[in-house]
Scaffold this active site. Structure first.
Site, mmCIF file in Angstrom:
data_model
loop_
_atom_site.group_PDB
_atom_site.id
_atom_site.type_symbol
_atom_site.label_atom_id
_atom_site.label_comp_id
_atom_site.label_asym_id
_atom_site.label_seq_id
_atom_site.Cartn_x
_atom_site.Cartn_y
_atom_site.Cartn_z
ATOM 1 N N LEU A 1 0.841 -1.196 0.000
ATOM 2 C CA LEU A 1 0.000 0.000 0.000
ATOM 3 C C LEU A 1 0.881 1.253 0.000
ATOM 4 C CD1 LEU A 1 -2.624 -1.076 2.676
ATOM 5 C CD2 LEU A 1 -2.906 -1.039 0.202
ATOM 6 N N PRO A 2 0.312 2.401 -0.358
ATOM 7 C CA PRO A 2 1.095 3.637 -0.343
ATOM 8 C C PRO A 2 1.226 4.218 1.072
ATOM 9 C CG PRO A 2 -1.107 4.109 -1.132
ATOM 10 C CD PRO A 2 -1.020 2.601 -0.942
ATOM 11 N N CYS A 3 1.789 3.436 1.974
ATOM 12 C CA CYS A 3 1.947 3.848 3.372
ATOM 13 C C CYS A 3 2.826 5.085 3.497
ATOM 14 C CB CYS A 3 2.562 2.721 4.188
ATOM 15 S SG CYS A 3 1.537 1.249 4.270
ATOM 16 N N HIS A 4 3.678 5.309 2.523
ATOM 17 C CA HIS A 4 4.556 6.483 2.564
ATOM 18 C C HIS A 4 3.759 7.780 2.480
ATOM 19 C CE1 HIS A 4 4.003 5.678 -1.715
ATOM 20 N NE2 HIS A 4 4.309 6.956 -1.935
#
Length: 109
Positions: free
Chosen positions: A64-67
């Site tokens: 996922l785009p956790c950043h």
């Protein structure tokens, strides 16, 4: 650790995890949101830290785009030096103090 009067049972914790992962998956490229905002959207506004733990310890969250999740003042996660690089590659701008320009990049679902 703070004792929350609204502690989750196992079923609620699973639903919270699923909601957090679903919300993070929707954050658009070039935008960020906060741990607190995600917790609020998931129905547990006092559980921002649990959002961070969910992202860190859930297998599969790495895809996922956790950043794109930062703290309330735009600070990136401590100890994750690549987060800033990933955000900059998406066009996210940082202020001179090293924080995300939240006025330009904040995503509110």
């Amino acid at each position: 650790m703070k004792d929350y009067p609204d502690k989750m049972n196992v079923e609620q914790a699973r639903a919270f995890r699923d909601d957090v992962l679903n919300i993070v998956a929707q954050i658009p490229k070039g935008k960020v949101t906060t741990y607190g905002h995600i917790a609020t959207l998931a129905g547990w506004p006092s559980h921002a830290r649990m959002v961070g733990r969910t992202l860190r310890y859930t297998p599969g969250a790495v895809v996922l785009p956790c950043h794109r999740v930062v703290n309330a003042v735009g600070r990136t996660a401590p100890g994750w030096s690549k987060q800033r690089q990933l955000l900059e590659e998406e066009g996210v701008k940082f202020k001179a103090n090293g924080r995300v320009d939240m006025q330009s990049h904040l995503w509110l679902y």
